[in-house]
Scaffold this motif. Structure first.
Motif, mmCIF file in Angstrom:
data_model
loop_
_atom_site.group_PDB
_atom_site.id
_atom_site.type_symbol
_atom_site.label_atom_id
_atom_site.label_comp_id
_atom_site.label_asym_id
_atom_site.label_seq_id
_atom_site.Cartn_x
_atom_site.Cartn_y
_atom_site.Cartn_z
ATOM 1 N N PRO A 1 -4.611 6.607 -0.906
ATOM 2 C CA PRO A 1 -3.949 5.303 -0.831
ATOM 3 C C PRO A 1 -4.152 4.487 -2.109
ATOM 4 O O PRO A 1 -5.244 4.457 -2.665
ATOM 5 N N LEU A 2 -3.084 3.860 -2.568
ATOM 6 C CA LEU A 2 -3.131 3.060 -3.790
ATOM 7 C C LEU A 2 -2.471 1.712 -3.538
ATOM 8 O O LEU A 2 -1.572 1.591 -2.700
ATOM 9 N N THR B 1 -8.236 1.735 -5.509
ATOM 10 C CA THR B 1 -9.170 0.707 -5.022
ATOM 11 C C THR B 1 -10.342 1.333 -4.285
ATOM 12 O O THR B 1 -10.665 0.978 -3.166
ATOM 13 N N VAL C 1 -5.721 1.415 2.031
ATOM 14 C CA VAL C 1 -6.418 2.378 2.895
ATOM 15 C C VAL C 1 -5.370 3.168 3.684
ATOM 16 O O VAL C 1 -4.181 2.853 3.637
ATOM 17 N N CYS C 2 -5.839 4.164 4.418
ATOM 18 C CA CYS C 2 -4.944 4.931 5.281
ATOM 19 C C CYS C 2 -5.299 4.656 6.741
ATOM 20 O O CYS C 2 -6.473 4.469 7.075
ATOM 21 N N GLY D 1 -2.616 8.163 8.761
ATOM 22 C CA GLY D 1 -2.461 8.431 7.337
ATOM 23 C C GLY D 1 -1.499 7.497 6.636
ATOM 24 O O GLY D 1 -1.424 7.486 5.408
ATOM 25 N N PRO E 1 -0.243 4.461 4.703
ATOM 26 C CA PRO E 1 -0.994 3.542 3.852
ATOM 27 C C PRO E 1 -0.873 2.101 4.335
ATOM 28 O O PRO E 1 0.206 1.653 4.713
ATOM 29 N N ALA F 1 0.860 -1.177 0.000
ATOM 30 C CA ALA F 1 0.000 0.000 0.000
ATOM 31 C C ALA F 1 0.899 1.231 0.000
ATOM 32 O O ALA F 1 1.872 1.290 0.751
ATOM 33 N N VAL F 2 0.577 2.178 -0.865
ATOM 34 C CA VAL F 2 1.361 3.420 -0.954
ATOM 35 C C VAL F 2 0.389 4.598 -1.047
ATOM 36 O O VAL F 2 -0.822 4.410 -1.173
ATOM 37 N N CYS F 3 0.938 5.801 -1.001
ATOM 38 C CA CYS F 3 0.127 7.004 -1.183
ATOM 39 C C CYS F 3 0.501 7.681 -2.495
ATOM 40 O O CYS F 3 1.666 7.667 -2.891
#
Lengths: 267, 267
Positions: free
Chosen positions: A232-233, A257, B215-216, B230, B232, A214-216
Motif C-alpha cells: 500500500p502506498l 509509509t 494500509v491494506c 487487501g 488499500p 491509498a493505492v497498491c
DNA sequence: AAGTGGTCTAGACCACTAT
DNA sequence: TAGTGGTCTAGACCACTTT
C-alpha cells in the motif's frame, strides 16, 4: 483627499472605497467596494507578480510604501500583515520585509509533508529517472489549465531517506514556462526542486492543493521503490500555483509509509 | 500608568511588558516580556477555557473588554484577531464576537477532510458498531497523556456516503471526561460527534494533529466496510486537543478512497 | 545614530444588526 | 437610534539591526 490609491505616478486606482478615517471623505459611489488595505495588498501583489521585487529581495519599507500610495503606515502594515500570513513575504524586525523564497531551510518542508516516524525530518536524496517532453494528455492539460496536446515536461524521480527509496514522483510542467529544463540541470541541483524552478525559471509556487488516496504498488512502481507488488502506498496528487492562482505544476507522488507518515495539522 | 494588565478586580498580571505607546511608561524590567495584546489574549483564552463564555455564546464587546483590562480597544482587537485566526472565536459585524462551536454548518468539515471526487461534500450517515469501556493500552495512554491502564471509552463506528460504507473509525476517549457516554446517546445524536462532545460533555476540540499512512484492509476491516481483503485504505491517526493543548481524543480512521479523497491545502 | 518592523494609544467614520 | 465590529489615520515609544 479621498481614499482612492494613487500609484507611484499619482494615477488613481479603481475601485475606491467609500472613504473612512480622519482625512477621508466620500466622493465616489463605486459599484464595488474594497478596503484601502486590500487595494494596497493587491498593488503589492502585482509588484511581486511582475518581478519588480524578486524572491529573497528586500521590498520598500512600510513608510516608503505609505508615501508612495498616499496612505498611512498602518494601512500598509495591515496589507503586509496579510501577505505575511499567506507566506508571500517575510518580515524581519530591524531589517525589513523580504519576498518569500524557497531557498531557505525555513521553507524546505512547507510542501513536503512526509516525516519520519521517529527522529528529526531531513531532506531526501534525489535520483532523476526520466525527463522528457510530451504532449499533455487531457487530464494533465485540464489540471494545468492548458490545451490538450500542448507541450509539457515530464519528470520521474525517486527520493530516498538514508538510502531507502520512499517517494516516487511524477511531474508535469507547462513546456512554455520550463523551456531549458534538462535531466542534467536537475541532477546538478541540490535541495527542493522549487528552489530550482524559482531561480532558473522565475516561477515561484505560492500555494498547492493536494488530493490523497491509498493505492497498491503495481509492478513498475514496485521495481522503482524496491518493494513488493501490492504494497500500500499514499497517492498524493498535487497542483501547485503561482501568482494569480495560475497552476504551474502537476505532481503525483507515491509515498511509502512504512517508516514515514504524512503529517497534517488541523486547526 | 504602565502597561501591566489589571484583571477585572484590578489585580496586576505578570509578566508585564516593558511599556509602549502614548500613555505607557517603563516601570518594570521583568525577566520575560510579552506584548500587551498577548497578555490580553491569554486572559480571554482563560475565560474560554474556564467556561465563563461557552461555545456559541456572545463574549463581551471590544469596548467592554478594553475597559475591563484597562487597555485601548485596538489592543483588545489585536488579541481577538489572533483568537479568530485560530478559530477559537468568530466575529460577526454588527452583532459581536462569539465563542466558536461545532454546532454550525461552517465547521462541519473542519476536521473531516474526506471529499467526494465529484459533487458537493455532504455529511455521512453514522452507524455505531461498538461502545465499551476498557483500560488504556500503553500506546493509547501515551497519546492521550494519561496513565496506562486508566479507563478509556472505546467507540467503533462506520460512516457511509449515500449508503456506501466509507469510513471505519476507532476512537479512544479519556473515561474521566466522557463518563455517561453510551451507544444510545451516540445513536440519538445527528451530525459530527464533536457537537455531542461539546454540548453533553463540555469538551471543545480546538485543534488536531494527524498522521496519515496507506494500509491494506484485513479481514475484520474488509467485512465492516464491505470491501475485499487487501483493498488499500487511508489510515488517519488523529489526536484532538482542547484548551491548553490537552489531548482528549485519539481516533484512527480507515478511509476508503475509491470515490473520495483526502483534501489538503498547502500554503 | 538612523532606519526598520512591532506595539500601543486615541479618535474618527463606515457597515451591519437589532431595537 | 444605539451598539457592534471593520477600517483608517496620526503619533508615540520599543526592540532590533546596521552604519
Amino acid at each position: 483627499m479621498n481614499s482612492s490609491i494613487p500609484t507611484a505616478n499619482n494615477s488613481p486606482v479603481a475601485p475606491t472605497t467609500p472613504g473612512a478615517g480622519v482625512g477621508a471623505s466620500s466622493l465616489s459611489a463605486s459599484p464595488t467596494f474594497s478596503p484601502l488595505y486590500q487595494q494596497i495588498k493587491a498593488l503589492i501583489t502585482q509588484s511581486l507578480q511582475s518581478g519588480e521585487w524578486k524572491p529573497g529581495e528586500l521590498i520598500p519599507s512600510e513608510m516608503e510604501l505609505a508615501g508612495r500610495f498616499k496612505v498611512s503606515q498602518g494601512t500598509v502594515r495591515k496589507a503586509i500583515d496579510e501577505l505575511s500570513a499567506e507566506n508571500l513575504v517575510v518580515r524581519r524586525q530591524g531589517k525589513g520585509t523580504f519576498v518569500a523564497t524557497h531557498h531557505e531551510a525555513r521553507s524546505q518542508f512547507r510542501f513536503l509533508r512526509l516525516a519520519p516516524d521517529e527522529g528529526v525530518p531531513h531532506y531526501p536524496e534525489n535520483r532523476i529517472i526520466e525527463v522528457k517532453r510530451m504532449r499533455a494528455p487531457a487530464e494533465v492539460a485540464r489540471l494545468l489549465d492548458i490545451k490538450s496536446g500542448d507541450s509539457v515536461v515530464f519528470i520521474r524521480r525517486v527520493q530516498s531517506f538514508s538510502g531507502v527509496p520512499t517517494i516516487l514522483d511524477d511531474l508535469w510542467l507547462p513546456g512554455s514556462i520550463f523551456k531549458g529544463l534538462t535531466a542534467e540541470r536537475l541532477n546538478e541541483y541540490k535541495g527542493p526542486m522549487y528552489g530550482l524552478f524559482e531561480s532558473e525559471f522565475g516561477t515561484h509556487m505560492i500555494r498547492a492543493s493536494e488530493q490523497i488516496r491509498a493505492v497498491c504498488a503495481d509492478e513498475a512502481v514496485a521495481g522503482l521503490l524496491s518493494v513488493d507488488v501490492g504494497v500500500p502506498l499514499l497517492n498524493v496528487e498535487r497542483v501547485s500555483f503561482t501568482y494569480g492562482d495560475k497552476p504551474v505544476e502537476l505532481r503525483r507522488g507515491l509515498y511509502l509509509t512504512v517508516n514515514h507518515h504524512y503529517r497534517n495539522e488541523l486547526s
